[in-house]
Design an enzyme around this catalytic site. Structure first.
Site, short mmCIF file in Angstrom:
data_model
loop_
_atom_site.label_atom_id
_atom_site.label_comp_id
_atom_site.label_asym_id
_atom_site.label_seq_id
_atom_site.Cartn_x
_atom_site.Cartn_y
_atom_site.Cartn_z
N GLU A 57 0.83 -1.21 0.00
CA GLU A 57 0.00 0.00 0.00
C GLU A 57 0.87 1.26 0.00
O GLU A 57 0.58 2.22 -0.72
CB GLU A 57 -0.92 0.02 1.23
CG GLU A 57 -1.88 -1.17 1.32
CD GLU A 57 -1.32 -2.33 2.13
OE1 GLU A 57 -0.11 -2.62 2.05
OE2 GLU A 57 -2.11 -2.95 2.86
N CYS A 88 0.13 0.95 7.27
CA CYS A 88 -0.54 1.27 6.00
C CYS A 88 -1.87 1.96 6.24
O CYS A 88 -2.25 2.86 5.49
CB CYS A 88 -0.71 0.02 5.17
SG CYS A 88 0.87 -0.64 4.60
#
Ligand SMILES: [Zn+2]
Length: 158
Positions: A57, A88
């Site tokens: 991500e 993330c």
């Protein structure tokens, strides 16, 4: 959820698989989409780049922001092959996409030894009770930079 959403998630899963097969890193992939177009893709690259923050991500968010020349993913959708870890999750909130689709759950990740529950547990602890020692130091000096930021007339807020 649309067929396009399934297509983009399929792409995130493929990116995860390719990253794993090429030994770029763990089995995680992510795709950033804007206006029905893929802006950026990222796979986990922790072990190949010696970067513990190179989760799929984060890699995808960095690439997308570079591509869009912005620090905000306005009107973007993130497709990630697995429910984001706390790092993330934080990066996603800072980047502010409008929506996130995830494939595997964090329980699925824990089952293959990618368990991030200990980080959630640490967040709930008092700062002096955490596994890693956090020690306050030189606050008065450090705060001066904040005061300068507050007074700065040409700052870019975010
Ligand atoms: Zn992560």
């Amino acid at each position: 959820m649309t067929e396009r959403d399934k297509y983009f998630m399929g792409r995130a899963i493929t990116v995860a698989q390719q990253g794993m097969t090429s030994n770029t890193g763990g089995p995680f992939g992510a795709v950033v989409v804007k206006d029905d177009q893929i802006i950026a893709e990222g796979c986990n690259s922790v072990t190949s780049t010696n970067d513990p923050t190179a989760h799929a991500e984060v890699v995808a968010i960095r690439k997308a922001c570079a591509e869009l020349k912005t620090f905000q993913l306005d009107n973007c959708i993130l497709y990630t092959s697995c429910e984001p870890c706390p790092m993330c999750l934080g990066a996603i909130y800072w980047a502010r996409p409008m929506k996130v689709f995830y494939g595997c759950t964090k329980e699925d990740a824990a089952a293959i030894n990618f368990d991030d529950q200990f980080i959630y547990d640490e967040i709930d602890k008092k700062i002096d009770a955490r596994q890693i020692n956090f020690v306050g130091l030189m606050r008065e000096e450090a705060v001066k930079v904040f005061e300068q930021w507050e007074a700065k007339t040409d700052r870019t807020t975010y």
